[in-house]
Structure formats: structure tokens, C-alpha cells
Design a protein around this motif. Structure first.
Motif, PDB file in Angstrom:
ATOM      1  N   ASP A  55       5.023   2.597   2.391  1.00 52.81           N
ATOM      2  CA  ASP A  55       5.733   3.354   1.904  1.00 52.81           C
ATOM      3  C   ASP A  55       3.776   4.004   0.986  1.00 52.81           C
ATOM      4  OD1 ASP A  55       5.310   3.931  -1.421  1.00 52.81           O
ATOM      5  OD2 ASP A  55       6.684   1.975  -1.148  1.00 52.81           O
ATOM      6  N   ALA A 107       7.915   6.477   4.394  1.00 52.51           N
ATOM      7  CA  ALA A 107       7.781   4.964   4.199  1.00 52.51           C
ATOM      8  C   ALA A 107       7.482   4.984   6.248  1.00 52.51           C
ATOM      9  CB  ALA A 107       9.076   4.373   3.326  1.00 52.51           C
ATOM     10  N   VAL A 129      11.793   7.848   6.246  1.00 57.76           N
ATOM     11  CA  VAL A 129      11.281   6.634   6.627  1.00 57.76           C
ATOM     12  C   VAL A 129      11.190   6.175   8.201  1.00 57.76           C
ATOM     13  CG1 VAL A 129      12.638   4.582   6.655  1.00 57.76           C
ATOM     14  CG2 VAL A 129      12.669   5.651   4.832  1.00 57.76           C
ATOM     15  N   VAL A 154      11.898   2.170  -3.449  1.00 52.89           N
ATOM     16  CA  VAL A 154      10.924   3.541  -2.822  1.00 52.89           C
ATOM     17  C   VAL A 154      11.908   5.017  -2.983  1.00 52.89           C
ATOM     18  CG1 VAL A 154      10.553   4.748  -0.755  1.00 52.89           C
ATOM     19  CG2 VAL A 154      10.794   2.299  -0.591  1.00 52.89           C
ATOM     20  N   ALA A 212       7.388   8.053  -2.739  1.00 51.18           N
ATOM     21  CA  ALA A 212       6.227   8.436  -1.783  1.00 51.18           C
ATOM     22  C   ALA A 212       6.640   9.756  -1.135  1.00 51.18           C
ATOM     23  CB  ALA A 212       6.710   7.249  -0.477  1.00 51.18           C
TER      24      ALA A 212
END
Length: 399
Positions: free
Chosen positions: A339, A322, A284, A313, A319
Motif C-alpha cells: 500500500d 493497495a 485494491v 490497510v 493509503a
């Protein structure tokens, strides 16, 4: 909202025709009833104002006026009902006068009744209707016997004036009434959310730290009994208890972090969001661009919103990356979590999105979800910006 089922477009009667149809007779009945209703309303309003003003120097004047305004609300309700049935006007009822008057004393209730805008507008409507009611009655009665070929058009024109007067003076204030309904709904959401959070904290304490502390107390009691008879076993039990203490402390820290994390209090959103991003199973990138820290309540809501979105998420998105962006735009705090996962998220999909939307709505926030099948998913949230109050230095004295 009351709607006449036979009127097209809600409150628009069909065009008038020379032939007398059901709508024409309804409008004629309404116009002929204007005279007795306007006379009754005019007499009521004049007597009420005269008595209320004349007796205002006594102890009964203002209470009498407040009681009369409540009666004016009844007249307005009757006029709205008549307009719905005979003119097909689509119009809501105002909020009841008792709204927001709990826990007020006599003078608070009296003041609420005296400043009631719905009652005053109904009183004004009753006062100014007399000349119009007389004119309408005369024109309609004459047209009924002399100008009957054009009476449907005359009735429609006079009825449209009546519709305009009802909407102007007897309709609730759309913005105010909608705001009251919204605040009532939001208050329920806040209460339900607080109750759910309290149950979660109680459950976590009961099932986690409390159970470990009970086991710890029992273990230490057994170790105390074995201290003289079997010191080595007692030492092992004390060592196990020491480990249980560490686990219980960690659980209490996690619980406290779930209520309000220390890093958020000490260092703000940037550090707090970076901390929860580091625990996410997906890489992230966090970007926080704020000129100052918002109020604590807004900051906490922003933190938990991003925290829950990042949990979604981790659990559902599949994903590879993100991003979290936080910035201020005017008087709004903006959050955006994106994401590159599989998408398909919905507010009713059971991932907590609807709960987030309700929580944000309860504080005048906004929650927008864009998640097409195949991704990417973008969640944008807005919160009202409120400045953090200045902290007075410890030991300072205000003179």
C-alpha cells in the motif's frame, strides 16, 4: 546454551603462554583426568555391548541394551560438563530421550531407546577414547616433569583434540535439535491460535446470533399470546421477528465466512481475495497467478493472511491504493500486499503483524515486513506449497 563467561569468543581460550595461567592448569587437569574417565567409559561400553549382544536372544537382552544406552547418555552428559568447565567448550545438551514418546507402548519405547543416536554416539565416544586417554595421560605427565617449559603449548594442542572429539561425538545435531525446538514452539503457537479462534467464535455466537434468537423466541411467544386478543399487534410483532430472523441469518453467514468462506471453497483464492478486496475501504488491485489450487489448509491460511493485512490497510495505513499479488515460486506460495500509505508499521506495533508472523511460522512459512516511515508498506509472506489431493467422484468404487 552454556558459555564460559571468562572465555573470549564463547569457547576460545586465550593464547597459551610459557607462564602457567589458570587456563593452562584447567587443560592439564582435564588431560590427566582423561585416563580414569576413558577407562570407566571403555569398560562400560564393552560390558554393555557384550551383554546386550549376548542376551539379545532372550527377553532381557534388548531392554538391557536400551537401558545401557540411557546410561551412556549420562556418561556423555558428564563428559560435556567436564569439557565446559575445564576446556571452555560451548556445547548444548541434546533433547531428552522422553521427547515424542508419549502414548507409546512398551515396544515403542523400547525401539525409541534402541535407536537413540545420542546414546550410540556417547557409547562410541567412550569406546574409542581409551587409547587416546592413555596416550594423553602419559604425554601430559611426562611433560609436567620433563618438558614443563613447553607444557602450555602441549596442553593446548592435546586439549584442542579433546575439544574436537567432544564437539564431533557429544554435540547434538544442530539441524535436528533446532528443528525439534522449532516444532515444539510452533505446536504451542498452533494450539494457542486454535484456542483463541474458538473463544472468538463462542463470543460471536453468544453476543450476536444467540442473543438475537433468544429475543426472537420471546417476541414470538408474546405474539402468540396476543394473536387472539390483538391480532394487529401480533402481526407487527411477527413482522419484527421476521426482520430479526434475517439479521440473525446474516450474522451466522458472516460468522461462517470468518471460519471458512464459501467462495474460497467453491472458487478458490482469486475469487475469494477479490471479494475481500471489494470490502476494503481502499481501492485494491488483486493479481493471482497460480497453476493450480494449493491444499485447503494452505489456501485458507493465505486467505486469512491477506484478509487481515487488508484490514490493517483499511484501519491504519491512510493509503490511496493497495495491491495484492499471489503466485507460486518453486515449492512456495508467495503473497505480497503493498500500500502507498504512511508506513511505520512494526511487528510489535499492535496491528496483529506479530500474530500473523507466528501463524505463518507455525506452518514453516515466512513473514517479512518492510514499512519505512512515510511509506510505502510491503508485506511479503511465504507458505509451503502442497498440492490439493485429487477428489474422487461421488459413487466411485475402489477395487
Amino acid at each position: 546454551m552454556t558459555t564460559s563467561p571468562s572465555t573470549p569468543d564463547g569457547d576460545r581460550p586465550p593464547p597459551p603462554r610459557p607462564a602457567f595461567d589458570r587456563w593452562t592448569w584447567k587443560e592439564i587437569a582435564h588431560l590427566l583426568a582423561d585416563l580414569p574417565m576413558s577407562v570407566a567409559g571403555f569398560v562400560y561400553s564393552v560390558v554393555l555391548v557384550a551383554l546386550g549382544a549376548g542376551l539379545s536372544v532372550t527377553v532381557i537382552g534388548l531392554p538391557l541394551l536400551a537401558l545401557g544406552l540411557r546410561g551412556a547418555r549420562g556418561l556423555g552428559r558428564a563428559e560435556r560438563g567436564r569439557a565446559r568447565k575445564l576446556l571452555g567448550v560451548r556445547i548444548d545438551e541434546p533433547s531428552p530421550l522422553t521427547h515424542g514418546r508419549r502414548h507409546q507402548g512398551f515396544f515403542g519405547r523400547l525401539w525409541s531407546g534402541l535407536k537413540d543416536p545420542v546414546g550410540w554416539r556417547a557409547l562410541l565416544y567412550s569406546f574409542i577414547r581409551l587409547p587416546w586417554g592413555v596416550a594423553v595421560f602419559v604425554v601430559t605427565l611426562v611433560s609436567l616433569f620433563v618438558l614443563w617449559p613447553v607444557l602450555p603449548y602441549v596442553a593446548r594442542g592435546l586439549g584442542n583434540v579433546d575439544r574436537a572429539m567432544v564437539r564431533a561425538l557429544l554435540s547434538p545435531s544442530d539441524e535436528l535439535e533446532a528443528r525439534i525446538a522449532e516444532l515444539e514452539s510452533d505446536r504451542g503457537v498452533v494450539v494457542d491460535t486454535a484456542a483463541a479462534d474458538l473463544r472468538r467464535i463462542e463470543r460471536d455466537l453468544h453476543d450476536g446470533a444467540q442473543a438475537r434468537l433468544v429475543a426472537l423466541a420471546m417476541g414470538l411467544g408474546l405474539a402468540k399470546e396476543k394473536l387472539t386478543a390483538d391480532p394487529e399487534a401480533a402481526a407487527r410483532m411477527v413482522d419484527e421477528a421476521h426482520g430479526e430472523v434475517k439479521i440473525a441469518l446474516q450474522e451466522l453467514r458472516d460468522l461462517a465466512r470468518g471460519i471458512h468462506p464459501a467462495v474460497l471453497t467453491d472458487r478458490g483464492l482469486d475469487a475469494a481475495l477479490s471479494a475481500i478486496a471489494s470490502r476494503c475501504t481502499v481501492p485494491v488491485t488483486v493479481s493471482v497467478e497460480l497453476p493450480a489450487r494449493p491444499a485447503e489448509a494452505i489456501e485458507g491460511i493465505a486467505y486469512f493472511t491477506v484478509s487481515e493485512l487488508l484490514q490493517n490497510v483499511s484501519k491504519h495505513s491512510r493509503a490511496a491504493a493497495a495491491t495484492v499479488d499471489v503466485w507460486r515460486s518453486g515449492d512456495r506460495l508467495m503473497l505480497q500486499v503493498t500500500d502507498d500509505g504512511q508506513g511505520g508499521a512494526r511487528l510489535d506495533g499492535g496491528t496483529g503483524m506479530s500474530g500473523l508472523a507466528e501463524r505463518l511460522g507455525a506452518v514453516d512459512g515466512l513473514f517479512v515486513l518492510d514499512s519505512p516511515e512515510g511509506g510505502p508498506t510491503t508485506v511479503t509472506a511465504e507458505l509451503p506449497w502442497r498440492d490439493r489431493p485429487a477428489v474422487r467422484p461421488v459413487g466411485s468404487v475402489t477395487r
